[in-house]
Write an enzyme that holds these catalytic residues in place. Structure first.
Site, short mmCIF file in Angstrom:
data_model
loop_
_atom_site.label_atom_id
_atom_site.label_comp_id
_atom_site.label_asym_id
_atom_site.label_seq_id
_atom_site.Cartn_x
_atom_site.Cartn_y
_atom_site.Cartn_z
N SER A 112 3.84 -6.44 2.81
CA SER A 112 2.52 -6.35 3.44
C SER A 112 1.46 -6.98 2.53
O SER A 112 1.52 -8.18 2.28
CB SER A 112 2.21 -4.89 3.79
OG SER A 112 1.08 -4.80 4.63
N LEU A 113 0.51 -6.20 1.99
CA LEU A 113 -0.50 -6.80 1.12
C LEU A 113 0.15 -7.48 -0.09
O LEU A 113 -0.41 -8.42 -0.67
CB LEU A 113 -1.52 -5.76 0.65
CG LEU A 113 -1.13 -4.87 -0.55
CD1 LEU A 113 -1.53 -5.50 -1.87
CD2 LEU A 113 -1.73 -3.51 -0.42
N HIS A 135 0.16 -3.05 11.19
CA HIS A 135 1.27 -3.88 11.67
C HIS A 135 1.71 -3.55 13.10
O HIS A 135 2.90 -3.41 13.38
CB HIS A 135 2.47 -3.79 10.71
CG HIS A 135 2.14 -4.29 9.34
ND1 HIS A 135 1.87 -5.61 9.07
CD2 HIS A 135 2.00 -3.62 8.16
CE1 HIS A 135 1.59 -5.74 7.78
NE2 HIS A 135 1.66 -4.55 7.21
N ARG A 188 -9.44 -7.92 4.35
CA ARG A 188 -8.29 -7.43 5.12
C ARG A 188 -8.31 -5.91 5.22
O ARG A 188 -8.10 -5.34 6.29
CB ARG A 188 -6.99 -7.90 4.45
CG ARG A 188 -5.70 -7.53 5.17
CD ARG A 188 -4.52 -8.11 4.38
NE ARG A 188 -3.23 -7.91 5.02
CZ ARG A 188 -2.41 -6.90 4.78
NH1 ARG A 188 -2.77 -5.95 3.91
NH2 ARG A 188 -1.24 -6.81 5.37
N GLN A 207 0.83 -1.20 0.00
CA GLN A 207 0.00 0.00 0.00
C GLN A 207 0.87 1.26 0.00
O GLN A 207 1.90 1.31 0.66
CB GLN A 207 -0.92 -0.01 1.22
CG GLN A 207 -2.15 0.87 1.07
CD GLN A 207 -3.22 0.51 2.08
OE1 GLN A 207 -3.22 -0.58 2.63
NE2 GLN A 207 -4.14 1.43 2.33
N GLN A 231 0.85 -11.64 10.31
CA GLN A 231 1.33 -10.46 9.59
C GLN A 231 0.51 -9.21 9.90
O GLN A 231 1.02 -8.09 9.88
CB GLN A 231 1.30 -10.74 8.08
CG GLN A 231 1.93 -9.68 7.20
CD GLN A 231 1.14 -9.46 5.94
OE1 GLN A 231 -0.01 -9.08 5.98
NE2 GLN A 231 1.79 -9.71 4.80
#
Length: 315
Positions: free
Chosen positions: A95-96, A204, A120, A10, A253
């Protein structure tokens, strides 16, 4: 030459990303159509036309970035005959982007990946009321120094390391007041710069626990296969490929640290000397030299980029 394909997270989104691919390749158009169908709404229209503030919404940005990455993968494989599994030693995503990597590795279908990322995004956005959390990049201090800063800044609130992106580039996340205190403490400790990030939630960190629980349920419903290429997980900085490992790591995560510096170092240590970023932007490409000084980075997101990569990989 050993190659790793890496997938952006992102912040790399931009209105119009992937449009040139969709205009030139039926395989790319099919990706966007499948994602639209999976979500039951025209996400591709937001991707191609905006408005920017709608694309930036977490529940849109996450599946949108994955869709663009997978459009690049499909064009590379279907139109240029370059199969990811034939050329990749490892895959990884920030991440994503880990979901994009897992989709490219065949662990999740495209429609399932889109649904998971929409879930998510919504769960992460809804875990903390708007305005209560924040994130900041701390530049010029090493990981241990930033961990000490975060601990000192917490003051009974949450302030944790969220992303260890590269030497001297660490991101903290938590309650907005604690993050702001961390910036002050970090500058006093010798940080070159601190930057509050324009994010809508503190990703996170432990404030995302409700989102982690939502993803545990969603991933428990997912039908997944072993990855055809080892995917280096954010939370372990090590390659994982079995369905059980994949699900466990994706749940962890949400609240855990993105160990990108270590992930890159692991892949470089395994002989990877070409890191190819598939999708929107070149954020991860910009981190290659800092994390793997002897390796090369290459950003691939347009038809011309794909053609150049295909020629190179085919030798």
């Amino acid at each position: 030459m050993a190659t790793a394909f890496i997938f952006p997270g992102q912040g790399s989104q931009k209105v119009g990303m992937g449009k040139e691919l969709a205009e030139n390749f039926a395989s790319a158009r099919a990706v966007f159509e499948e994602v639209d169908d999976a979500l039951g709404r025209p996400l591709s229209k937001i991707i191609f036309e905006g408005p920017e503030e709608e694309l930036t919404l977490t529940e849109n940005a996450q599946p949108a970035l994955m869709a663009v990455s997978m459009a690049v993968v499909r064009v590379l494989e279907n139109d240029f005959g370059v199969k990811i599994a034939d050329h990749a030693r490892y895959l990884a995503g920030h991440s994503l982007g880990e979901y994009s990597a897992l989709c490219a590795a065949g662990a999740f279908t495209l429609d399932r990946t889109a649904k998971l990322l929409q879930t998510r995004g919504r769960a992460m956005q809804g875990a903390v009321p708007v305005g209560e959390g924040g994130m900041a990049a701390i530049l010029g201090l090493d990981l241990g120094e930033v961990e000490a800063v975060a601990k000192k800044a917490a003051g009974g609130e949450v302030c944790e390391v969220a992303n260890d992106n590269a030497p001297g580039q660490v991101v903290v996340s938590g309650h907005i007041g604690a993050v702001e205190r961390a910036c002050i403490i970090a500058r006093d400790a010798g940080a070159k710069r601190t930057v509050m990030l324009p994010v809508s939630a503190p990703f996170h960190c432990s404030l995302m626990q409700k989102a982690a629980e939502a993803m545990a349920w969603a991933l428990g419903e997912a039908s997944e296969m072993p990855a055809t290429v080892p995917v280096v997980a954010n939370v372990t900085a090590a390659p994982e490929s079995t369905p059980a490992e994949i699900v466990d790591n994706l749940v962890r995560q949400v609240t855990g640290r993105v160990r990108w510096r270590e992930s890159m170092a692991f892949m470089a240590g395994e002989g990877v000397d070409l890191f190819v970023e598939l999708g929107a932007g070149r954020v991860l490409t910009g981190l290659v030299k800092r994390n793997a000084p002897n390796a090369e980075g290459m950003a691939v997101g347009t038809p011309a980029d794909i053609e150049k990569l295909a020629e190179r990989l085919k030798g």
